[in-house]
Motif scaffolding. Structure first.
Motif, PDB file in Angstrom:
ATOM      1  N   LYS A 108       0.835  -1.211   0.000  1.00 55.88           N
ATOM      2  CA  LYS A 108       0.000   0.000   0.000  1.00 55.88           C
ATOM      3  C   LYS A 108       0.861   1.248   0.000  1.00 55.88           C
ATOM      4  O   LYS A 108       0.561   2.219  -0.685  1.00 55.88           O
ATOM      5  N   SER A 120      -3.704   8.859   5.811  1.00 51.08           N
ATOM      6  CA  SER A 120      -3.811   8.080   7.047  1.00 51.08           C
ATOM      7  C   SER A 120      -3.487   6.603   6.825  1.00 51.08           C
ATOM      8  O   SER A 120      -2.756   5.986   7.605  1.00 51.08           O
ATOM      9  N   ARG A 128      -0.281   8.702  12.181  1.00 49.82           N
ATOM     10  CA  ARG A 128      -1.474   7.961  11.807  1.00 49.82           C
ATOM     11  C   ARG A 128      -2.643   8.328  12.738  1.00 49.82           C
ATOM     12  O   ARG A 128      -3.755   8.578  12.290  1.00 49.82           O
ATOM     13  N   ARG A 132      -6.005   9.821  11.237  1.00 50.96           N
ATOM     14  CA  ARG A 132      -7.217   9.001  11.407  1.00 50.96           C
ATOM     15  C   ARG A 132      -8.288   9.831  12.136  1.00 50.96           C
ATOM     16  O   ARG A 132      -9.439   9.843  11.742  1.00 50.96           O
ATOM     17  N   ARG A 331      -2.629  -6.279   5.686  1.00 50.49           N
ATOM     18  CA  ARG A 331      -2.019  -5.812   6.927  1.00 50.49           C
ATOM     19  C   ARG A 331      -0.575  -6.298   6.953  1.00 50.49           C
ATOM     20  O   ARG A 331      -0.229  -7.263   6.264  1.00 50.49           O
ATOM     21  N   CYS A 396     -13.195   1.712   7.374  1.00 52.08           N
ATOM     22  CA  CYS A 396     -13.352   2.907   6.530  1.00 52.08           C
ATOM     23  C   CYS A 396     -14.153   3.984   7.272  1.00 52.08           C
ATOM     24  O   CYS A 396     -15.282   3.735   7.702  1.00 52.08           O
TER      25      CYS A 396
HETATM   26  C1  HEM Z   1     -17.609   2.006  -1.867  1.00 53.95           C
HETATM   27  C2  HEM Z   1     -16.815   2.908  -1.325  1.00 53.95           C
HETATM   28  C3  HEM Z   1     -15.753   2.581  -0.330  1.00 53.95           C
HETATM   29  C4  HEM Z   1     -15.328   1.367   0.127  1.00 53.95           C
HETATM   30  C5  HEM Z   1     -15.841  -0.012  -0.248  1.00 53.95           C
HETATM   31  C6  HEM Z   1     -14.286   1.627   1.082  1.00 53.95           C
HETATM   32  C7  HEM Z   1     -13.603   0.640   1.754  1.00 53.95           C
HETATM   33  C8  HEM Z   1     -12.520   0.869   2.555  1.00 53.95           C
HETATM   34  C9  HEM Z   1     -11.711  -0.154   3.129  1.00 53.95           C
HETATM   35  C10 HEM Z   1     -11.912  -1.657   2.917  1.00 53.95           C
HETATM   36  C11 HEM Z   1     -10.749   0.448   3.852  1.00 53.95           C
HETATM   37  C12 HEM Z   1      -9.638  -0.237   4.618  1.00 53.95           C
HETATM   38  C13 HEM Z   1      -8.514  -0.467   3.684  1.00 53.95           C
HETATM   39  C14 HEM Z   1      -7.404  -1.205   4.315  1.00 53.95           C
HETATM   40  O1  HEM Z   1      -7.464  -1.583   5.471  1.00 53.95           O
HETATM   41  O2  HEM Z   1      -6.418  -1.421   3.596  1.00 53.95           O
HETATM   42  C15 HEM Z   1     -10.948   1.864   3.739  1.00 53.95           C
HETATM   43  C16 HEM Z   1     -10.148   2.813   4.333  1.00 53.95           C
HETATM   44  C17 HEM Z   1     -10.364   4.159   4.220  1.00 53.95           C
HETATM   45  N1  HEM Z   1     -11.390   4.771   3.548  1.00 53.95           N
HETATM   46 FE1  HEM Z   1     -12.845   3.890   2.496  1.00 53.95          FE
HETATM   47  N2  HEM Z   1     -14.098   2.966   1.202  1.00 53.95           N
HETATM   48  C18 HEM Z   1     -14.975   3.590   0.356  1.00 53.95           C
HETATM   49  C19 HEM Z   1     -15.110   4.933   0.172  1.00 53.95           C
HETATM   50  C20 HEM Z   1     -14.484   5.888   0.912  1.00 53.95           C
HETATM   51  C21 HEM Z   1     -14.719   7.293   0.801  1.00 53.95           C
HETATM   52  C22 HEM Z   1     -15.733   7.938  -0.141  1.00 53.95           C
HETATM   53  C23 HEM Z   1     -13.889   7.902   1.666  1.00 53.95           C
HETATM   54  C24 HEM Z   1     -13.773   9.356   2.007  1.00 53.95           C
HETATM   55  C25 HEM Z   1     -14.695  10.269   1.777  1.00 53.95           C
HETATM   56  C26 HEM Z   1     -13.104   6.873   2.318  1.00 53.95           C
HETATM   57  C27 HEM Z   1     -12.109   7.095   3.250  1.00 53.95           C
HETATM   58  C28 HEM Z   1     -11.269   6.122   3.724  1.00 53.95           C
HETATM   59  C29 HEM Z   1     -10.088   6.408   4.539  1.00 53.95           C
HETATM   60  C30 HEM Z   1      -9.589   7.778   4.974  1.00 53.95           C
HETATM   61  C31 HEM Z   1      -9.524   5.176   4.839  1.00 53.95           C
HETATM   62  C32 HEM Z   1      -8.245   4.934   5.659  1.00 53.95           C
HETATM   63  C33 HEM Z   1      -8.628   4.685   7.087  1.00 53.95           C
HETATM   64  C34 HEM Z   1      -7.444   4.555   8.007  1.00 53.95           C
HETATM   65  O3  HEM Z   1      -6.369   5.046   7.692  1.00 53.95           O
HETATM   66  O4  HEM Z   1      -7.623   3.958   9.077  1.00 53.95           O
HETATM   67  N3  HEM Z   1     -13.504   5.670   1.834  1.00 53.95           N
HETATM   68  N4  HEM Z   1     -12.034   2.108   2.955  1.00 53.95           N
END
Ligand code: HEM
Length: 448
Positions: A108, A120, A128, A132, A331, A396
């Motif tokens: 990643k 983040s 982080r 976050r 992870r 997320c």
């Molecule tokens: C269908 C739409 C989306 C899906 C299925 C989704 C799914 C996910 C998943 C599975 C992760 C974890 C990734 C990992 O652990 O490697 C994640 C992290 C994240 N997503 Fe989404 N996401 C979506 C849309 C969005 C949108 C629209 C935003 C912001 C407006 C967003 C913001 C974030 C952020 C900031 C993280 C990182 C969280 C962290 O650092 O702990 N996501 N997302």
């Protein structure tokens, strides 16, 4: 990961070379080829035609049958790579982020550094934590309706009306028009109305994301990245009322927060929200009973109630269960961890393949059918890991915002009209749903 006392001494079970090659060929390579950071539409179409996702799930089932349910190490020289095969272990890994299971895995970091090095998701330690926190605060994580829900749903309605006009003049609703409309909506929600038509911003990010697909195999495009951030910062500086940019301006920041890099991630992550919504429309178009339920909900809610449409939100989540847009949840271990079946070394890359858990027909009676009720009542999932938005502390932060916007879009498109798939054979409600659904080639007939 069990208590250390119960842990078995010695290393975890290791797959044979033959099984490792099969896992890489049938699970890892198709996932990477479809494009991890930005999708490659032709490969997605090929995956549907060849049934690649279904094949990947069957390969995972064979690995579980042969090696048991504990984590399995793959025989990849010079790399510690584990795959997770049991629901309990999924929870263990996700619940214990960021230590010892860090979301900032090497893959990643290599991919996302092209576009958002301070996001983040690829940060560690106090940085982080700060980033976050910022994401959670601005996106109102854990609140079903965002504080700006009323305004955002109105924006969705306006863009849907413009889309319906275009679709009417073309005689069909197709992906290119849908995605253009979705992006208008996203730019307005994130940056404000003045950014609605800034397609250059989205194009610049798309080029950075295309480089990200190649991770460390491609040099970084620093000039392009600088131009992208200059433009994005210009939009954010307006803090336009009624947009997330205004919420950002009112949210505490430190020297480490890097708000523009968090926003870059949002833009990239809104794309799958559009895909999930378009696929949910295909599900409703092909399941008349469920479409009837949706219409009754839309009618009862009225325009005011579109912020919280429980059933249509469930349809978005179900679309993401059937066709997860983040199939690989990765992870990396920050220290040695002990399991019932042995020890996993530090710096192991841990691979959770969401489609395996979402479509495991050896355990789930609903594996291949459209079952939105699963999401209306969490108990029906029985603790099984349905993880389209991941889980645990790194879940997320937009897991509420995305279904809110997607369901409002579905409501605007379904309200007062019949929607039919132009190619109904793609989804037969009487047969198991396909393992892949190519959103780029879906086309709909709309009738008032
Ligand atoms: C269908 C739409 C989306 C899906 C299925 C989704 C799914 C996910 C998943 C599975 C992760 C974890 C990734 C990992 O652990 O490697 C994640 C992290 C994240 N997503 Fe989404 N996401 C979506 C849309 C969005 C949108 C629209 C935003 C912001 C407006 C967003 C913001 C974030 C952020 C900031 C993280 C990182 C969280 C962290 O650092 O702990 N996501 N997302």
């Amino acid at each position: 990961m069990s208590a250390d006392i119960a842990a078995k001494p010695g290393p975890l079970p290791r797959a044979s070379l033959r099984d490792t090659l099969a896992a890489v060929a049938e699970i890892v390579l198709p996932t990477i080829s479809k494009g991890v950071i930005i999708r490659r539409p032709r490969v997605v179409g090929l995956a549907e035609r060849l049934g690649l996702d279904g094949r990947a799930v069957r390969r995972m089932q064979r690995l579980r049958a042969k090696y048991g349910p504990g984590p399995l190490m793959l025989a990849i020289p010079g790399r510690n790579q584990a795959i997770i095969l049991s629901p309990e272990d999924v929870h263990t890994v996700l619940d214990n982020a960021p230590e010892p299971f860090s979301p900032a895995s090497a893959e990643k970091r290599a991919a996302l550094a092209h576009l958002e090095p301070h996001a983040s998701l690829i940060s560690r330690g106090p940085k982080r934590d700060d980033r976050r926190r910022f994401n959670e605060q601005v996106l109102d994580s854990g609140c079903p309706v965002h504080r700006m829900g009323e305004r955002f749903v109105a924006v969705v309605g306006e863009e849907a009306r413009a889309l319906l006009k275009t679709a009417g003049s073309r005689g069909e609703l197709a992906w290119d028009d849908f995605t253009a409309s979705w992006q208008h909506m996203v730019r307005r929600v994130v940056l404000g109305d003045a950014a609605r038509d800034d397609e250059d911003l989205t194009d610049m990010l798309a080029r950075l994301r295309a480089a990200g697909n190649w991770a460390f195999l491609r040099p970084q495009r620093k000039g392009l990245r600088d131009r992208f951030y200059e433009r994005l910062e210009g939009h954010l500086a307006r803090a336009e009322p009624g947009s997330l940019a205004a919420v950002i301006a009112a949210t505490p920041q430190t020297a480490d927060t890097a708000p523009a890099h968090q926003v870059a991630h949002w833009f990239f992550a809104f794309d799958p929200g559009g895909m999930a919504t378009f696929r949910a429309l295909a599900l409703l178009a092909s399941h008349p009973d469920q479409a009837g339920r949706a219409r009754r909900e839309i009618g009862a809610a009225g325009p005011e109630g579109r912020r919280d449409l429980t059933f249509l939100r469930a349809c978005i989540l179900e679309s993401l269960r059937l066709w997860p847009t983040t199939p690989a949840v990765l992870r990396e271990t920050t220290r040695e961890t002990r399991w019932d079946t042995g020890t996993m070394p530090k710096n192991t890359s841990v691979f959770i393949f969401a489609p395996f858990f979402h479509r495991d027909d050896e355990n789930l009676p609903y594996a291949h059918s459209f079952s939105p009720d699963l999401w209306m009542d969490g108990v029906r999932q029985g603790g099984w890991p349905l993880i389209p938005f991941s889980g645990g502390p790194a879940i997320c932060p937009a897991r509420d915002l995305v279904p809110m916007l997607g369901s409002a879009m579905l409501a605007a498109l379904l309200d007062g009209r019949q929607v039919a798939l132009k190619d109904p054979a793609r989804i037969d409600p009487g047969a198991p749903l396909p393992g892949t659904l190519d959103n780029y080639t879906l086309r709909f007939d709309l009738r008032d």
